[in-house]
Design a protein around this motif. Structure first.
Motif, PDB file in Angstrom:
ATOM      1  N   LEU A  65      37.480  13.204  -4.031  1.00 48.76           N
ATOM      2  CA  LEU A  65      38.012  14.043  -2.969  1.00 48.76           C
ATOM      3  C   LEU A  65      39.435  14.415  -3.359  1.00 48.76           C
ATOM      4  N   SER A  66      39.688  15.704  -3.532  1.00 48.14           N
ATOM      5  CA  SER A  66      40.995  16.174  -4.002  1.00 48.14           C
ATOM      6  C   SER A  66      41.645  17.039  -2.940  1.00 48.14           C
ATOM      7  N   LEU A  67      42.967  16.946  -2.867  1.00 45.97           N
ATOM      8  CA  LEU A  67      43.763  17.786  -1.977  1.00 45.97           C
ATOM      9  C   LEU A  67      44.804  18.504  -2.815  1.00 45.97           C
ATOM     10  N   ASP A  68      44.932  19.807  -2.601  1.00 50.63           N
ATOM     11  CA  ASP A  68      45.998  20.516  -3.304  1.00 50.63           C
ATOM     12  C   ASP A  68      47.203  20.643  -2.375  1.00 50.63           C
ATOM     13  N   ALA A  69      48.242  21.274  -2.858  1.00 52.80           N
ATOM     14  CA  ALA A  69      49.485  21.367  -2.087  1.00 52.80           C
ATOM     15  C   ALA A  69      49.316  22.219  -0.835  1.00 52.80           C
ATOM     16  N   ALA A  70      48.376  23.156  -0.855  1.00 51.75           N
ATOM     17  CA  ALA A  70      48.156  24.018   0.307  1.00 51.75           C
ATOM     18  C   ALA A  70      47.320  23.330   1.385  1.00 51.75           C
ATOM     19  N   GLY A  71      46.736  22.197   1.072  1.00 49.07           N
ATOM     20  CA  GLY A  71      45.947  21.468   2.053  1.00 49.07           C
ATOM     21  C   GLY A  71      44.457  21.703   1.924  1.00 49.07           C
ATOM     22  N   LYS A  72      44.024  22.403   0.882  1.00 47.88           N
ATOM     23  CA  LYS A  72      42.591  22.614   0.677  1.00 47.88           C
ATOM     24  C   LYS A  72      41.957  21.325   0.177  1.00 47.88           C
ATOM     25  N   VAL A  73      40.757  21.055   0.689  1.00 46.95           N
ATOM     26  CA  VAL A  73      40.052  19.820   0.358  1.00 46.95           C
ATOM     27  C   VAL A  73      38.879  20.165  -0.551  1.00 46.95           C
ATOM     28  N   TYR A  74      38.754  19.400  -1.648  1.00 44.57           N
ATOM     29  CA  TYR A  74      37.677  19.601  -2.616  1.00 44.57           C
ATOM     30  C   TYR A  74      36.817  18.335  -2.659  1.00 44.57           C
ATOM     31  N   TRP A  75      35.527  18.491  -2.385  1.00 47.54           N
ATOM     32  CA  TRP A  75      34.554  17.397  -2.428  1.00 47.54           C
ATOM     33  C   TRP A  75      33.793  17.530  -3.742  1.00 47.54           C
ATOM     34  N   GLN A  98      27.010   1.992  -0.162  1.00 46.13           N
ATOM     35  CA  GLN A  98      27.949   3.004   0.300  1.00 46.13           C
ATOM     36  C   GLN A  98      28.856   3.447  -0.851  1.00 46.13           C
ATOM     37  N   PRO A  99      29.021   4.752  -1.055  1.00 38.96           N
ATOM     38  CA  PRO A  99      29.848   5.227  -2.169  1.00 38.96           C
ATOM     39  C   PRO A  99      31.327   4.968  -1.923  1.00 38.96           C
ATOM     40  N   GLU A 100      32.074   4.983  -3.019  1.00 34.36           N
ATOM     41  CA  GLU A 100      33.528   4.825  -2.944  1.00 34.36           C
ATOM     42  C   GLU A 100      34.164   6.204  -2.922  1.00 34.36           C
ATOM     43  N   LEU A 101      35.185   6.362  -2.118  1.00 37.35           N
ATOM     44  CA  LEU A 101      35.898   7.625  -2.008  1.00 37.35           C
ATOM     45  C   LEU A 101      37.152   7.539  -2.859  1.00 37.35           C
ATOM     46  N   HIS A 102      37.250   8.396  -3.882  1.00 38.87           N
ATOM     47  CA  HIS A 102      38.429   8.431  -4.746  1.00 38.87           C
ATOM     48  C   HIS A 102      39.282   9.620  -4.306  1.00 38.87           C
ATOM     49  N   LEU A 103      40.419   9.327  -3.723  1.00 36.36           N
ATOM     50  CA  LEU A 103      41.293  10.344  -3.150  1.00 36.36           C
ATOM     51  C   LEU A 103      42.392  10.694  -4.142  1.00 36.36           C
ATOM     52  N   ARG A 104      42.466  11.993  -4.463  1.00 35.42           N
ATOM     53  CA  ARG A 104      43.473  12.477  -5.411  1.00 35.42           C
ATOM     54  C   ARG A 104      44.231  13.611  -4.718  1.00 35.42           C
ATOM     55  N   ALA A 105      45.561  13.558  -4.760  1.00 39.06           N
ATOM     56  CA  ALA A 105      46.377  14.593  -4.121  1.00 39.06           C
ATOM     57  C   ALA A 105      47.510  14.988  -5.060  1.00 39.06           C
ATOM     58  N   GLU A 106      47.924  16.241  -4.936  1.00 39.16           N
ATOM     59  CA  GLU A 106      49.062  16.696  -5.728  1.00 39.16           C
ATOM     60  C   GLU A 106      50.332  16.043  -5.203  1.00 39.16           C
ATOM     61  N   ARG A 107      51.358  16.058  -6.044  1.00 38.37           N
ATOM     62  CA  ARG A 107      52.615  15.422  -5.658  1.00 38.37           C
ATOM     63  C   ARG A 107      53.265  16.107  -4.457  1.00 38.37           C
ATOM     64  N   THR A 109      51.769  17.586  -1.936  1.00 41.39           N
ATOM     65  CA  THR A 109      50.930  17.620  -0.728  1.00 41.39           C
ATOM     66  C   THR A 109      51.613  16.821   0.376  1.00 41.39           C
ATOM     67  N   GLU A 110      51.580  17.391   1.569  1.00 39.69           N
ATOM     68  CA  GLU A 110      52.204  16.711   2.709  1.00 39.69           C
ATOM     69  C   GLU A 110      51.410  15.452   3.060  1.00 39.69           C
ATOM     70  N   GLU A 112      50.916  14.177   5.897  1.00 44.24           N
ATOM     71  CA  GLU A 112      50.108  14.359   7.104  1.00 44.24           C
ATOM     72  C   GLU A 112      48.685  14.789   6.758  1.00 44.24           C
ATOM     73  N   LYS A 113      48.532  15.666   5.762  1.00 41.57           N
ATOM     74  CA  LYS A 113      47.200  16.132   5.364  1.00 41.57           C
ATOM     75  C   LYS A 113      46.403  15.003   4.701  1.00 41.57           C
ATOM     76  N   ILE A 114      47.083  14.181   3.932  1.00 39.09           N
ATOM     77  CA  ILE A 114      46.424  13.035   3.297  1.00 39.09           C
ATOM     78  C   ILE A 114      45.988  12.033   4.368  1.00 39.09           C
ATOM     79  N   ALA A 115      46.855  11.803   5.345  1.00 41.82           N
ATOM     80  CA  ALA A 115      46.530  10.869   6.426  1.00 41.82           C
ATOM     81  C   ALA A 115      45.354  11.382   7.263  1.00 41.82           C
ATOM     82  N   GLN A 116      45.257  12.691   7.462  1.00 38.02           N
ATOM     83  CA  GLN A 116      44.134  13.253   8.215  1.00 38.02           C
ATOM     84  C   GLN A 116      42.820  13.030   7.476  1.00 38.02           C
ATOM     85  N   VAL A 117      42.831  13.202   6.150  1.00 39.35           N
ATOM     86  CA  VAL A 117      41.615  12.985   5.359  1.00 39.35           C
ATOM     87  C   VAL A 117      41.233  11.506   5.390  1.00 39.35           C
ATOM     88  N   MET A 118      42.224  10.628   5.291  1.00 36.47           N
ATOM     89  CA  MET A 118      41.940   9.190   5.346  1.00 36.47           C
ATOM     90  C   MET A 118      41.388   8.794   6.712  1.00 36.47           C
TER      91      MET A 118
END
Length: 140
Positions: A65-75, A98-107, A109-110, A112-118
């Motif tokens: 699961l990736s997040l870019d700086a604009a807040g777009k989420v990629y599964w 149950q699968p493991e969720l690997h969260l990757r975000a750009e430096r 990225t706010e 708040e957006k990471i916390a919302q995904v979590m």
């Protein structure tokens, strides 16, 4: 013992080493080793379990699961919106194991957006979340 005498004649001098004591010591050591080798080879016989070649546990799949700086989420490299994310998380939470969720975000990225995904992953029922970082990335 054959030792040289103090006389000046060359006939009395014997330069050879007497090897009889050395042979005696060697024979004594040989007898000692012959007697101690059977004691050293004494082993206790035990019945060890046999190993199987079947894996014990199935490794769960991982979801990238990736997040870019604009807040777009990629599964798994496919873009999803917030509603689609909730549906995919709920479907993944029902899988066994149950699968493991690997969260990757750009430096940039706010947080708040990471916390919302979590929070969405936690409320959807996913229990394992891992953070993927790039230690070689240089700070700009």
């Amino acid at each position: 013992m054959a030792m040289g005498s103090l006389s000046d004649s060359d006939d009395d001098f014997n330069p050879e080493i007497n090897t009889t004591p050395l042979v005696d010591v060697m024979l004594v050591l040989l007898i000692i080793f012959i007697m101690t080798i059977p004691v050293m080879n004494h082993a206790v016989k035990i019945d060890l379990p046999r190993a199987t070649n079947q894996p014990d546990q199935v490794k769960p799949e991982s979801i990238n699961l990736s997040l870019d700086a604009a807040g777009k989420v990629y599964w798994n490299d496919e873009i999803v919106d917030r509603d689609g994310l909730q549906v995919k998380i709920a479907a993944a939470a029902k899988k066994e194991p149950q699968p493991e969720l690997h969260l990757r975000a750009e430096r940039t990225t706010e947080y708040e957006k990471i916390a919302q995904v979590m929070a969405a992953a936690q409320s959807g029922g996913l229990g394992k979340i891992g953070f993927v970082t790039d230690p070689d990335a240089k700070a700009k």
